[in-house]
Motif scaffolding. Structure first.
Motif, PDB file in Angstrom:
ATOM      1  N   LYS A  64      41.721  50.770  19.841  1.00 17.13           N
ATOM      2  CA  LYS A  64      42.052  50.953  18.337  1.00 17.13           C
ATOM      3  C   LYS A  64      43.290  49.237  18.369  1.00 17.13           C
ATOM      4  CE  LYS A  64      41.726  54.785  16.104  1.00 17.13           C
ATOM      5  NZ  LYS A  64      40.899  55.017  14.764  1.00 17.13           N
ATOM      6  N   ASN A  65      43.067  49.278  19.721  1.00 15.01           N
ATOM      7  CA  ASN A  65      43.607  47.426  19.602  1.00 15.01           C
ATOM      8  C   ASN A  65      42.409  47.037  19.912  1.00 15.01           C
ATOM      9  OD1 ASN A  65      45.081  45.785  20.763  1.00 15.01           O
ATOM     10  ND2 ASN A  65      47.421  46.535  20.998  1.00 15.01           N
TER      11      ASN A  65
ATOM     12  N   SER B 298      37.333  56.152   9.546  1.00 19.54           N
ATOM     13  CA  SER B 298      37.397  57.128  10.944  1.00 19.54           C
ATOM     14  C   SER B 298      37.529  56.447  11.708  1.00 19.54           C
ATOM     15  CB  SER B 298      37.457  57.966  10.681  1.00 19.54           C
ATOM     16  OG  SER B 298      36.802  58.314  10.722  1.00 19.54           O
ATOM     17  N   GLN B 299      35.905  55.660  11.411  1.00 16.95           N
ATOM     18  CA  GLN B 299      35.078  54.946  13.125  1.00 16.95           C
ATOM     19  C   GLN B 299      35.335  53.432  12.951  1.00 16.95           C
ATOM     20  OE1 GLN B 299      31.351  55.680  12.935  1.00 16.95           O
ATOM     21  NE2 GLN B 299      31.644  57.733  12.487  1.00 16.95           N
ATOM     22  N   MET B 300      37.157  53.081  12.356  1.00 12.70           N
ATOM     23  CA  MET B 300      37.129  51.669  12.549  1.00 12.70           C
ATOM     24  C   MET B 300      38.033  51.357  13.543  1.00 12.70           C
ATOM     25  SD  MET B 300      34.765  49.653  11.041  1.00 12.70           S
ATOM     26  CE  MET B 300      33.433  50.485  10.874  1.00 12.70           C
ATOM     27  N   PRO B 301      38.927  50.332  13.404  1.00  6.94           N
ATOM     28  CA  PRO B 301      40.607  50.095  14.559  1.00  6.94           C
ATOM     29  C   PRO B 301      41.503  50.183  13.509  1.00  6.94           C
ATOM     30  CG  PRO B 301      38.850  47.746  14.445  1.00  6.94           C
ATOM     31  CD  PRO B 301      37.916  49.108  14.038  1.00  6.94           C
ATOM     32  N   VAL B 302      41.149  51.100  12.377  1.00 11.72           N
ATOM     33  CA  VAL B 302      42.748  51.511  11.584  1.00 11.72           C
ATOM     34  C   VAL B 302      43.783  52.848  11.723  1.00 11.72           C
ATOM     35  CG1 VAL B 302      41.796  48.965  10.588  1.00 11.72           C
ATOM     36  CG2 VAL B 302      41.127  51.945   9.709  1.00 11.72           C
ATOM     37  N   ARG B 303      44.237  52.148  12.289  1.00 15.70           N
ATOM     38  CA  ARG B 303      44.892  53.883  11.499  1.00 15.70           C
ATOM     39  C   ARG B 303      45.836  53.530   9.966  1.00 15.70           C
ATOM     40  NH1 ARG B 303      45.949  52.125  16.613  1.00 15.70           N
ATOM     41  NH2 ARG B 303      45.987  54.031  18.605  1.00 15.70           N
ATOM     42  N   PRO B 304      46.216  54.625   9.570  1.00 14.22           N
ATOM     43  CA  PRO B 304      46.895  54.890   8.495  1.00 14.22           C
ATOM     44  C   PRO B 304      48.467  54.814   8.521  1.00 14.22           C
ATOM     45  CG  PRO B 304      46.336  57.152   8.903  1.00 14.22           C
ATOM     46  CD  PRO B 304      45.272  55.861   9.896  1.00 14.22           C
ATOM     47  N   VAL B 305      49.070  54.073   7.881  1.00 12.28           N
ATOM     48  CA  VAL B 305      50.218  53.841   7.658  1.00 12.28           C
ATOM     49  C   VAL B 305      51.511  54.946   7.201  1.00 12.28           C
ATOM     50  CG1 VAL B 305      52.836  52.044   7.466  1.00 12.28           C
ATOM     51  CG2 VAL B 305      50.109  51.323   8.312  1.00 12.28           C
ATOM     52  N   LEU B 306      52.040  55.372   8.640  1.00  9.02           N
ATOM     53  CA  LEU B 306      52.412  57.043   7.356  1.00  9.02           C
ATOM     54  C   LEU B 306      53.767  57.092   7.336  1.00  9.02           C
ATOM     55  CD1 LEU B 306      50.497  59.684   9.983  1.00  9.02           C
ATOM     56  CD2 LEU B 306      50.155  58.476   7.558  1.00  9.02           C
ATOM     57  N   ASP B 307      54.645  57.570   6.348  1.00  9.58           N
ATOM     58  CA  ASP B 307      56.076  57.494   6.070  1.00  9.58           C
ATOM     59  C   ASP B 307      56.977  58.898   6.876  1.00  9.58           C
ATOM     60  OD1 ASP B 307      55.648  60.249   5.170  1.00  9.58           O
ATOM     61  OD2 ASP B 307      55.964  59.446   3.017  1.00  9.58           O
TER      62      ASP B 307
ATOM     63  N   GLY C 297      55.033  62.415   7.286  1.00  8.55           N
ATOM     64  CA  GLY C 297      53.476  61.775   7.973  1.00  8.55           C
ATOM     65  C   GLY C 297      52.833  61.896   6.644  1.00  8.55           C
ATOM     66  N   GLU C 298      53.013  60.922   5.080  1.00  3.27           N
ATOM     67  CA  GLU C 298      52.092  60.811   4.479  1.00  3.27           C
ATOM     68  C   GLU C 298      51.672  59.143   4.173  1.00  3.27           C
ATOM     69  OE1 GLU C 298      50.675  62.934   2.741  1.00  3.27           O
ATOM     70  OE2 GLU C 298      52.201  64.995   3.271  1.00  3.27           O
ATOM     71  N   GLN C 299      50.335  59.145   3.574  1.00  2.00           N
ATOM     72  CA  GLN C 299      50.483  57.708   3.843  1.00  2.00           C
ATOM     73  C   GLN C 299      51.209  56.946   2.826  1.00  2.00           C
ATOM     74  OE1 GLN C 299      46.438  56.867   2.936  1.00  2.00           O
ATOM     75  NE2 GLN C 299      46.718  54.891   4.472  1.00  2.00           N
TER      76      GLN C 299
END
Length: 870
Positions: A30-31, A184-193, A196-198
């Motif tokens: 993921k990095n 979900s198959q890319m090197p990204v993550r949702p930014v969460l509050d 735990g919500e995007q």
């Protein structure tokens, strides 16, 4: 057996469970730091090489497809785990160690944040949110920023379909298909509050709000925030805003740029980031300037101009465009549709807002230019090569009437490439071994390490390069394992390229000005070169044309047709679907890199830099970066900086020069061998290409230059503007207003000098001028004498500027004096002018505020490009 089309198929995904011992591997995937570290890449290849190729080197997707059995095997493989631990330790040291910035500049610049905005980012071929040079440059910028420890975050868009994939029909016509990127198959993550919500923000569109979700990718220590509108709460049209890079019409483009610029600023605020400096990499994100000005107005109760001074001090704008046609320009009616109501937030009327995007603020028929908006809202602007700086100053000189073109405030920072991403592995290892304890990656701010290539034995360098050419030829004959089966086999896979022949590469976006078929203009001379049995030549070509560019597509088709018509399939090969992956094979394996744009139309060009650092000499028109890089030790020039008014004549002349160059210099030098079979003169050119060009044309140098030439001065000026509730910003706005009001009253009442007679070389030039300052104080103005040689038309050529001293102030006029020396013998000239002075205007060239002796009585100054209301 398959289901009929009418059957509903409910899709689901079965993913292997990553064992706890391999969790660091999943985190590493993921990095995007892994993409420029070979030992990290080796880990993923060891997991499953076949899957690694099939997923286009996407470790996140690969780990979701690899069998549970294989993961369990690796989890108990101590050798693999030790290697994994070593790589993860290197990543941790990379992210935690003090970098060049903190060691050099952090003490006097406490905790700054630089935000870098771009419409595309190219870090690796498997993360397809880039189209070409601009995106790859942006990705290289982030990689170098991470290596140098820059306090930088980045903002872009997360495209559901990325950029199109290319395939060619049998007759050579480019066709496109769009991949569907599964985040979900890319090197990204949702930014969460905290719940735990995007995190989401919204931007206004006509009669609706559009929700924008935040994702984050990591590039070493750099955080890249990506914006996504493909959300259930948005309508279909708005979900499509982030569907495709550079897709759709003007309406889609302005919506994308609203999301990037306005949504990008709001996204950063939503996660607690208020950047000190914002870098607009091209004009796509220029709406960010309006959003930041609006925020200052709302927070401090200022007028537009009062807020703008503080915001523009912190804005850096980089143009990559050498022609007006390459700039996003929107019809006024489109702006009125999308910014109805928004202008009130800026305390502007609509005409005031529209004027910000016009070169000529009086011309209401002029489209709204995103580049002009960025320039008018930035204190800092630059092109991307020395020549492009000249071109850019010429393009936008109309914004600053009567300012000499060379003084138009647009500088340049020449592009570079991220060497660790583009050097071939064996060459990089050879350089590191030759350097001993020094390491390219351990000392990213030191660029001279590449000069050790001169100590590498000739036979070693030639062996490395020959191997890369063999790999390139093998690559051209390989099918693409990730290519959809429905498209059939790759058209060029049955070629007959010779791994020992002189191989010329040409790979870039196919646009007509790049003249991708110039080498075919004289078929007879070209075929003679290609079919020479003793000294054969072959071409490997690649590149995409924009889907709407019929001329670019015709160029590709003409190459395929020419190859087929003359039976040259073993001599000219077009590689489909140009990508970062295929680019590496090309820039590392070709022998010569060809580039022949129309001069003045290539802003910089970085593919030639990638070739040069791999020891591949360039043969190019003296345009873009090559105009400043070329010398006879490192490659060849096509032409002599001529400007041709007739394009057909230019093509004829420069194609002949190209054939002459190949026939008389390039081919003979390549095939000139010593008794060991080594082309010694060629190897020397390879070495000089690396030793002379790699130390400068790399993004580590480039990012350092941006930092010292733009980011830090912007930070200093912005903080001085912002202090005390924007007291400096308000003061500068008020001073500009005062200057504009008084400017029409300025007068040179009398000018006296001794230049009416011939002067001796040792005699000083004495000038005195009585000036009506129009109610302004001498501290608010600078009176300057320009002295220099004159050309045949009587124009000053590169004059020196002498500040005149105010020696006496009377009730109506002030007396200024200066003395200077002539610049040698011959015809000279003297001119006087008045420009704004004082600390608040230091380093600022304000449109309309320049007055020359001899100029007609000034009319009221060009109005502020904004009409304000309370």
């Amino acid at each position: 057996m398959s289901c009929p089309d009418l059957a509903r198929v409910r899709r689901f995904h079965v993913a292997s469970e990553v064992p706890e011992a391999l969790q660091p591997l999943a985190d590493l995937a993921k990095n995007l730091w892994w993409s420029w570290h070979n030992d990290a890449v080796d880990l993923f290849i060891r997991v499953d090489n076949e899957l690694w190729q099939k997923t286009r080197h996407n470790p996140v997707q690969m780990l979701g497809l690899v069998s549970q059995q294989r993961l369990n095997e690796l989890a108990s493989d101590q050798t693999f785990l030790d290697a994994l631990r070593g790589v993860c330790d290197r990543l941790a040291r990379h992210c935690d160690r003090p970098g060049w910035f903190s060691e050099t500049h952090a003490e006097e610049n406490a905790d700054p944040t630089i935000a870098y905005f771009c419409a595309e980012f190219g870090m690796t071929e498997s993360f397809q949110i880039y189209s070409g040079g601009l995106g790859i440059l942006a990705g290289d910028h982030l990689k170098s920023a991470s290596e140098l420890g820059l306090p930088l975050v980045a903002v872009g868009l997360l495209y559901r379909h990325g950029y199109f994939q290319q395939y060619l029909t049998p007759d050579g016509w480019q066709m496109e298909y769009l991949p569907d990127l599964d985040f979900s198959q890319m090197p990204v993550r949702p930014v969460l509050d905290d719940d735990g919500e995007q995190i989401k923000v919204s931007v206004s569109m006509p009669k609706r709000e559009v929700a924008v979700a935040l994702w984050e990718a990591r590039v070493g220590r750099i955080r890249l925030f990506l914006l996504d509108t493909d959300l259930p709460e948005n309508g279909e049209a708005d979900r499509a805003i982030t569907a495709q890079l550079y897709g759709g019409d003007m309406d889609m483009r302005i919506r994308q740029e609203i999301v990037l610029g306005i949504g990008g600023v709001r996204a950063l605020h939503a996660i607690g980031i208020d950047p000190d400096v914002c870098h607009m990499n091209e004009g796509h994100s220029a709406f960010l300037a309006l959003e930041r000005i609006g925020n200052l107005i709302a927070q401090h109760g200022l007028t537009f101009d009062e807020a703008r001074q503080g915001a523009m001090a912190s804005h850096v704008f980089t143009t990559h465009t050498p022609v007006p046609a390459g700039i996003d320009r929107f019809p006024s009616e489109l702006l009125k549709t999308y910014f109805k109501g928004y202008h009130d937030r800026l305390k502007l009327d609509m005409e005031g807002l529209l004027a910000l995007g016009r070169d000529d603020v009086f011309n209401k028929d002029e489209p709204f230019s995103m580049a002009t908006l960025a320039i008018r809202c930035s204190d800092w602007a630059n092109g991307v090569s020395a020549l492009h700086g000249v071109v850019s100053r010429s393009m936008w000189k109309g914004i600053w009437p009567n300012v000499p073109e060379e003084e138009v405030p647009i500088g340049h920072v020449t592009n570079g490439v991220h060497a660790a991403s583009w050097l071939s592995r064996p060459l990089a290892e050879a350089i590191d071994r030759q350097a001993g304890t020094s390491s390219r990656l351990a000392k990213p701010a030191e660029h001279g390490i590449y000069r050790v290539i001169n100590d590498l034995p000739d036979e070693k360098l030639w062996s490395i390069h020959t191997e890369r050419r063999h790999k390139l030829v093998a690559f051209t004959k390989r099918d693409d394992p990730a290519r959809p089966a429905s498209l059939g086999p790759v058209r060029h896979a049955d070629n007959d390229l010779d791994p020992e022949a002189l191989t010329i590469g040409f790979a870039r976006r196919f646009a007509t000005y790049k003249r991708g078929n110039l080498f075919m203009r004289d078929a007879e001379r070209l075929i003679a070169l290609l079919n020479n049995k003793d000294r054969p030549v072959q071409f490997v070509i690649s590149g995409k044309s924009h889907p709407a560019d019929g001329g670019g597509k015709e160029l590709i088709k003409s190459i395929v047709e020419f190859t087929r018509h003359h039976g040259l399939s073993g001599k000219i090969v077009f590689i489909e679907n140009y990508s970062m992956h295929s680019a590496r094979y090309l820039v590392q394996g070709c022998d010569v890199w060809l580039n022949n744009p129309r001069r003045g139309m290539e802003a910089s060009g970085t593919s030639g830099m990638k070739a040069a650092i791999n020891g591949v000499p360039n043969a190019s028109i003296l345009d873009g970066w090559w105009d400043e890089a070329h010398n006879e030790r490192v490659g060849w020039a096509i032409g002599y900086r001529e400007d041709h008014d007739n394009p057909d004549l230019a093509d004829e002349v420069e194609s002949r020069m190209l054939y002459d160059l190949l026939e008389k210099q390039v081919v003979p030098m390549f095939y000139e061998r010593d008794e060991q079979g080594l082309p010694l003169r060629w190897i020397q050119m390879m070495k000089q290409s690396i030793a002379e060009l790699a130390p400068f044309f790399n993004t580590n140098r480039m990012v350092q230059q941006y930092t010292e030439q733009y980011y830090l001065p912007a930070l200093s000026r912005a903080r001085s503007m912002m202090d005390g509730g924007l007291a400096g910003s308000v003061a500068r706005a008020q001073l500009k207003e005062k200057l504009r009001f008084a400017w029409p009253s300025l007068r040179f009442e009398s000018v006296q000098s001794n230049v009416d007679q011939a002067l001796r070389p040792d005699e000083s030039i004495d000038v005195r001028a009585e000036i009506n300052l129009g109610g302004l104080s001498p501290e608010e103005l600078r009176v300057q004498a320009l002295i220099g040689r004159v050309d045949e038309s009587g124009r000053l050529v590169a004059p020196g500027v002498v500040e005149m001293d105010c020696v006496e102030t009377g009730r109506k006029t002030s007396l200024y004096k200066a003395s200077a020396r002539a610049l040698g013998c011959g015809p000279h000239g003297l001119a006087l002018r008045i420009v704004p002075g004082g600390e608040l205007m230091q380093g600022v060239t304000e449109p309309g505020l320049i007055y020359w002796d001899g100029q007609p009585v000034p009319k009221p100054v060009v109005p502020k490009p904004a009409t304000q209301h309370a």
